[in-house]
Design an enzyme around this catalytic site. Structure first.
Site, PDB file in Angstrom:
ATOM      1  N   HIS A  95       9.275 -70.584 -13.900  1.00 43.23           N
ATOM      2  CA  HIS A  95       8.781 -69.722 -12.822  1.00 43.23           C
ATOM      3  C   HIS A  95       7.762 -68.739 -13.400  1.00 43.23           C
ATOM      4  O   HIS A  95       7.883 -68.302 -14.538  1.00 43.23           O
ATOM      5  CB  HIS A  95       9.949 -68.973 -12.176  1.00 43.23           C
ATOM      6  CG  HIS A  95       9.569 -68.285 -10.914  1.00 43.23           C
ATOM      7  ND1 HIS A  95       8.926 -67.064 -10.909  1.00 43.23           N
ATOM      8  CD2 HIS A  95       9.688 -68.656  -9.613  1.00 43.23           C
ATOM      9  CE1 HIS A  95       8.688 -66.705  -9.658  1.00 43.23           C
ATOM     10  NE2 HIS A  95       9.135 -67.662  -8.846  1.00 43.23           N
ATOM     11  N   GLU A  97       7.376 -65.704 -13.042  1.00 40.56           N
ATOM     12  CA  GLU A  97       7.946 -64.438 -13.535  1.00 40.56           C
ATOM     13  C   GLU A  97       8.527 -64.630 -14.932  1.00 40.56           C
ATOM     14  O   GLU A  97       8.473 -63.730 -15.771  1.00 40.56           O
ATOM     15  CB  GLU A  97       8.995 -63.922 -12.538  1.00 40.56           C
ATOM     16  CG  GLU A  97       8.322 -63.381 -11.276  1.00 40.56           C
ATOM     17  CD  GLU A  97       9.104 -63.570  -9.994  1.00 40.56           C
ATOM     18  OE1 GLU A  97      10.314 -63.833 -10.046  1.00 40.56           O
ATOM     19  OE2 GLU A  97       8.479 -63.471  -8.910  1.00 40.56           O
ATOM     20  N   GLY A 173       5.154 -63.400  -3.709  1.00 30.20           N
ATOM     21  CA  GLY A 173       5.633 -62.054  -3.378  1.00 30.20           C
ATOM     22  C   GLY A 173       4.551 -61.109  -2.892  1.00 30.20           C
ATOM     23  O   GLY A 173       4.775 -59.905  -2.778  1.00 30.20           O
ATOM     24  N   SER A 213       4.666 -66.911  -0.799  1.00 32.23           N
ATOM     25  CA  SER A 213       4.592 -66.296   0.534  1.00 32.23           C
ATOM     26  C   SER A 213       4.684 -67.315   1.664  1.00 32.23           C
ATOM     27  O   SER A 213       4.050 -67.142   2.716  1.00 32.23           O
ATOM     28  CB  SER A 213       3.325 -65.436   0.671  1.00 32.23           C
ATOM     29  OG  SER A 213       3.366 -64.374  -0.265  1.00 32.23           O
TER      30      SER A 213
HETATM   31  C1  PEP Z   1       8.832 -67.502  -5.614  1.00 36.92           C
HETATM   32  O1  PEP Z   1       9.193 -66.525  -6.239  1.00 36.92           O
HETATM   33  O2  PEP Z   1       9.000 -68.626  -6.082  1.00 36.92           O
HETATM   34  C2  PEP Z   1       8.200 -67.291  -4.318  1.00 36.92           C
HETATM   35  C3  PEP Z   1       7.542 -68.272  -3.792  1.00 36.92           C
HETATM   36  O3  PEP Z   1       8.327 -66.030  -3.753  1.00 36.92           O
HETATM   37  P1  PEP Z   1       7.769 -65.581  -2.312  1.00 36.92           P
HETATM   38  O4  PEP Z   1       8.143 -66.633  -1.330  1.00 36.92           O
HETATM   39  O5  PEP Z   1       8.432 -64.277  -2.051  1.00 36.92           O
HETATM   40  O6  PEP Z   1       6.279 -65.475  -2.449  1.00 36.92           O
END
Ligand code: PEP
Length: 255
Positions: A95, A97, A173, A213
């Site tokens: 991911h 992050e 995000g 998102s």
């Molecule tokens: C994610 O963290 O994999 C993600 C897609 O987050 P969000 O849907 O909040 O953008």
């Protein structure tokens, strides 16, 4: 025909009790979903209790990372056998992050993918470019390196048991979603890289999710694209109604 896969990544959100409550709601409202794979990835601490909640349902369990070693002096880490014992079937790997804050590289992604496959679980391999990389004309080289790195020494047969999540980092995000066309074009490119590595048969069978998102109001458009086979959902997966709206959008246009 590729089946849609909608996965909720709960990240470091929700207490154990909140995770159990959300899992119960998702099981309840997803009873009539027949064609779409539904996956939820709670905190490690809630895996055991959530596994009890989803037992016998059409909701499957994921964890958000693993270590590639079997055991040992790796403070704070969790092995594949530990999560497999709890009923985990999918592992989110690489991911953004993890890459951004915890030193994940294409090499560690590859080690984790191999470990996950060797245990018979399915990796959800996350790839994606930053805005600077996209604007600087490096989109294809970045994605290509991430894909080739993740699949290094992975056989065709093993590759078939993987899922890719294409997640533009600038969309995660942020509320800024890729347009249907941007997502489709990029995911078609991702599939073309897979085709170069494994050939047409594997590339056309592999499921590629979009993440970044995805919400109830944009899900249908994204999921309607030829090379988008589901979603990896962060924020909108934290509420049963918005997560279910995305699942329903997938189910309604199941391929
Ligand atoms: C994610 O963290 O994999 C993600 C897609 O987050 P969000 O849907 O909040 O953008």
């Amino acid at each position: 025909m590729r089946q849609f896969i909608i996965a909720g990544n709960w990240k470091m959100n929700l207490s154990v009790d909140q995770s159990v409550a959300l899992a119960k709601d998702i099981v309840e409202i997803s009873k009539e979903i027949k064609k779409t794979s539904i996956v939820i990835a709670p905190t490690y601490l809630a895996l055991s209790k959530v596994a009890d909640v989803i037992k016998g349902s059409n909701v499957k369990l994921a964890c958000q990372d693993i270590h590639w070693q079997d055991q040992g002096a790796f403070t704070g880490k969790v092995s594949i056998d530990m999560v497999k014992d709890l009923g985990v079937e999918y592992v989110i790997i690489g991911h953004s992050e993890q890459r951004q804050y915890f030193g994940e590289t294409n090499e560690t992604v590859n080690l984790k993918v191999k470990k996950t496959l060797s245990a018979g679980l399915t990796p959800i391999i996350c790839i994606g470019e930053t805005l600077d990389e996209r604007n600087g004309g490096n989109l294809e080289s970045v994605l290509s390196a991430q894909i080739k790195g993740a699949y290094q020494d992975i056989s065709k047969e093993e590759a078939l048991n993987t899922v890719i999540a294409y997640e533009p980092v600038w969309a995660i995000g942020t509320g800024v979603v890729a347009t249907d066309e941007q997502a489709q074009d990029t995911q078609a490119f991702v599939r073309s890289v897979l085709q170069d590595i494994y050939g047409e048969e594997v590339a056309s069978a592999l499921r590629i999710q979009y993440g970044g998102s995805m919400k109830p109001d944009n899900a249908a458009g994204l999921l309607g694209q030829k090379d988008i086979d589901g979603g990896l959902i962060g924020g909108a997966a934290l509420k049963a109604d918005s997560f279910f709206a995305i699942i329903s959008a997938a189910e309604a246009q199941s391929k």
